[in-house]
Write an enzyme that holds these catalytic residues in place. Structure first.
Site, short mmCIF file in Angstrom:
data_model
loop_
_atom_site.label_atom_id
_atom_site.label_comp_id
_atom_site.label_asym_id
_atom_site.label_seq_id
_atom_site.Cartn_x
_atom_site.Cartn_y
_atom_site.Cartn_z
N GLU A 12 1.49 -0.53 -5.05
CA GLU A 12 0.57 0.56 -5.37
C GLU A 12 1.47 1.77 -5.60
O GLU A 12 2.04 2.30 -4.64
CB GLU A 12 -0.41 0.82 -4.23
CG GLU A 12 -1.39 1.93 -4.54
CD GLU A 12 -2.28 2.28 -3.36
OE1 GLU A 12 -3.46 2.59 -3.61
OE2 GLU A 12 -1.80 2.26 -2.22
N ASP A 72 0.83 -1.19 0.00
CA ASP A 72 0.00 0.00 0.00
C ASP A 72 0.88 1.25 0.00
O ASP A 72 1.87 1.33 0.75
CB ASP A 72 -0.89 -0.03 1.26
CG ASP A 72 -1.83 1.14 1.34
OD1 ASP A 72 -2.71 1.25 0.47
OD2 ASP A 72 -1.69 1.95 2.27
#
Length: 715
Positions: free
Chosen positions: A391, A355
């Site tokens: 990401e 993330d």
């Protein structure tokens, strides 16, 4: 607080609580915790009734405080208290009134009782320490027995080119599943139940990508609204499976989440499914300077967090969550690497999705492609061999969008793919060229750095946004349930429906929405790269227009197994099977030179796409020709396998288009493999002219009937 058993020095490594044998041969546990700024660290053993036994850690080596405590075994609750300087202006926040989690805890028990007791500072005088004891208001760490019978567990090890990812929430997937026993719904055991596994295997995916399963806690502002952090992007324990997803913990088995998680992985592996974890190594649940002191802040604030050099009271925040982990510090970097290695070696997971991954490469502030984290990962004999997915964006920096900049080992969520394919299918002008580039693996983003199409994780929808059904059903977000007056989440959806939003009895609108869902799924699953399907999209799952359901742990987010769109599910299974059966859709390299003939592009009229066609802002149709005998695959015994030829007739317009089969392909016998606009058309032969319904794709196949090249092919 009582005085504990006599402790001996123990060992500084490994960090955490480790079952061990003492110098005198007695069994016990070695405790080791890092802090460069504490003046003293105390181990606190906690009885079930909350009684706290204090054991000072008298030995410290290079910032690691440690002791061996005999007689301590699995299930023991514990925490730490760090004594030292509390001076926020210098970034120091030691406060012995705060009971702290072990950053290396393998399991965590209890909840956070958010309020003044868990603050390290006095809320009235933030530069002064709080005198309130946090014990009883914070979770505690657990000693865990690592023994587990893996029963010869074998990792599926799917190649990236052959992988189909499925992003899913552990709890929401089975919370209402009628085939899963009620006591297992919403748990690791529920995901491992035969009813859940059967759906995944039947769908044809290879890899489940789990939303965060590290132990997390909700934010105070959500609890004040009667909500919680459902997605789990608020980590406090990087080694600990979240206790709230454990049926064993619900049945009062402290630490049972570890065994249950391992059982889940073992079961999924046995079914041929990999497990990839979404990990949040960019911030922690302690938030900004006004947040709670639960673990890292109280042990070594400047080591774990990036502090503002102009005023070290404050945190540098590239995550939007109040703090950012300090990957420049060796201790923080060691925590990240030790945690990753633990999940691979001890928990048997198959990879990670990171993330806000650019935060891991900001040791000096800017995103650095040569960052120490990337270098360490590439050299690590464990981590370098699993799936690594970034990401590739974070928050609030000039270089926050770093798509295409990650090292060769990495794949990346391709935000350009998502935006292009959405725009193309919502009838935006001038998208035909970018559609082709994204379909062919996004060579403009990855080829220059000697990466492959598998560097692109293609996606249309993710947890963070509309579901597929809502994407084609709503022109605007409807996040009213989140309590922020619909201000949260991304902006409007740029008109798919001309104002006809949400549920409707209009048959024409419903047909159009179903057709667009099928076109988007077909685009995603047949593009070069690694497709990622948002869990539930195959079922027609809706969040009723909420595109930021992070705080909705209820029917809005859970899978609605009673409302499954059976036709959409059957269609999705068919397209996944088509991809997995044919290597022409699973290219392992970009096309160049003579290989360019393996993929050719034609206009709907059957002529080759030329510069003026690519530049036409009103161009809506495209024929994609894939040569099967130029895309060989190999069987498990090494035998070379040739494939069929395919034509994809893509109509991105609101009206039907008649496509002409290219002259060099017209001598082949073409059958409809699938038609997103007419499901009954499959299996039919077509002539030289093929009508394609509005906003639809027709996939034609010419079967390989003999070895070698067929007529009309390049020599």
């Amino acid at each position: 607080m009582t005085t504990g058993p006599r402790a001996t020095p123990g060992r500084p490594y490994p960090l955490g609580a480790t079952r061990a044998i003492g110098p005198d041969g007695s069994a016990g546990t070695n405790f080791a915790v890092g802090s460069q700024v504490a003046e003293a660290v105390t181990l606190c053993l906690i009885d079930p009734d909350g009684t706290e036994t204090s054991i000072p850690l008298l030995d410290e080596d290079a910032g690691v405080w440690h002791a061996f405590v005999p007689g301590i075994g699995a299930g023991q609750r514990y925490g730490y208290r760090a004594s030292g300087v509390f001076d926020p202006a210098r970034g120091l926040r030691c406060n012995s009134a705060k009971l702290l989690l072990d950053p290396y805890a393998r399991a965590i028990a209890g909840e956070v009782d958010l309020g003044d007791h868990v603050l390290g500072h006095d809320p009235a005088f933030p530069d002064h320490p709080s005198t309130l004891d946090s014990a009883g208001h914070v979770p505690v760490s657990l000693v865990v027995d690592p023994a587990f019978d893996w029963q010869g567990d074998h990792r599926p090890e799917h190649q990236l080119a052959d992988s189909v990812l499925y992003e899913v929430h552990v709890a929401g997937f089975t919370r209402t599943h009628p085939g899963v026993p009620p006591e297992l719904r919403g748990t690791y055991a529920g995901l491992a139940h035969e009813a859940a596994v059967g759906h995944l295997v039947g769908l044809g995916i290879t890899t489940v990508e789990l939303l965060p399963v590290h132990h997390s806690v909700p934010e105070e502002f959500l609890r004040a609204r009667g909500l919680t952090n459902y997605w789990g992007y608020n980590t406090i324990g990087y080694f600990a499976p979240h206790a709230g997803y454990s049926a064993r913990v619900a049945a009062d088995q402290d630490g049972g989440q570890v065994t249950e998680f391992k059982e889940m992985v073992r079961t999924l592996h046995a079914a041929g499914l990999e497990v990839v974890l979404d990990v949040v190594f960019n911030h922690t649940a302690e938030g900004g300077e006004g947040g709670p002191t639960l673990c890292h802040r109280g042990l070594d604030n400047p080591a774990y967090y990036r502090l503002d050099p102009a005023d070290r009271r404050h945190y540098l925040d590239t995550t939007g969550c109040g703090n950012s982990l300090n990957v420049r510090d060796p201790g923080c970097l060691r925590l990240i690497m030790d945690a990753l290695r633990y999940w691979v070696t001890d928990m048997h997971v198959d990879g990670f999705r990171f993330d806000l991954a650019p935060s891991l490469a900001r040791a000096e502030g800017g995103f650095d492609t040569l960052a120490a984290f990337f270098d360490i990962v590439s050299q690590d004999p464990v981590i370098s061999r699993v799936k690594l997915i970034a990401e590739p964006w974070d928050v609030g920096q000039a270089d926050s969008y770093d798509l295409g900049r990650f090292p060769p080992l990495w794949s990346e969520w391709n935000g350009r793919y998502r935006d292009t394919m959405r725009d193309f299918w919502r009838l935006q002008d001038g998208r035909i060229g970018d559609f082709a580039t994204r379909f062919a693996g996004s060579s403009d983003l990855f080829h220059a750095s000697d990466r492959r199409p598998t560097a692109s994780v293609n996606l249309i929808t993710t947890h963070d946004g509309f579901t597929l059904r809502d994407l084609v059903s709503y022109d605007h977000k409807h996040n009213e349930a989140n309590g922020e007056d619909n201000r949260d989440g991304s902006g409007d959806n740029r008109s798919w429906n001309g104002g006809a939003e949400g549920p409707t009895d209009d048959a024409v609108v419903l047909v159009g929405r179903a057709r667009r869902q099928r076109a988007l799924l077909t685009t995603l699953l047949l593009s070069f790269g690694v497709p990622m399907l948002l869990g539930g999209d195959e079922l027609g799952r809706t969040q009723r227009g909420n595109n930021n359901a992070y705080c909705q742990d209820n029917e809005l987010s859970w899978f609605d197994w009673a409302g499954v769109d059976a036709d959409l599910l059957a269609f999705t299974r068919r397209v996944v099977a088509l991809r997995r059966a044919h290597p022409v859709f699973r290219r392992r390299r970009f096309l160049s030179g003579v290989d360019l003939a393996e993929l050719t592009w034609f206009t709907p009229a059957g002529g080759p796409m030329r510069t003026e066609n690519w530049g036409d802002p009103l161009a809506r149709g495209l024929t994609v020709a894939l040569d099967g005998d130029d895309a060989p695959d190999r069987a498990s015994d090494g035998t070379l396998l040739l494939d069929d030829d395919f034509l994809l007739l893509v109509n991105g317009w609101r009206e039907a288009i008649d496509f002409t089969i290219p002259a060099e392909r017209v001598d082949q016998r073409w059958l409809v493999e699938l038609d997103t606009g007419d499901l009954d058309r499959a299996g039919r032969a077509v002539g030289s002219l093929v009508r394609v319904a509005p906003q639809s794709i027709v996939v034609l196949r010419a079967a390989l009937t003999r070895p070698g090249r067929r007529p009309g092919r390049r020599a």
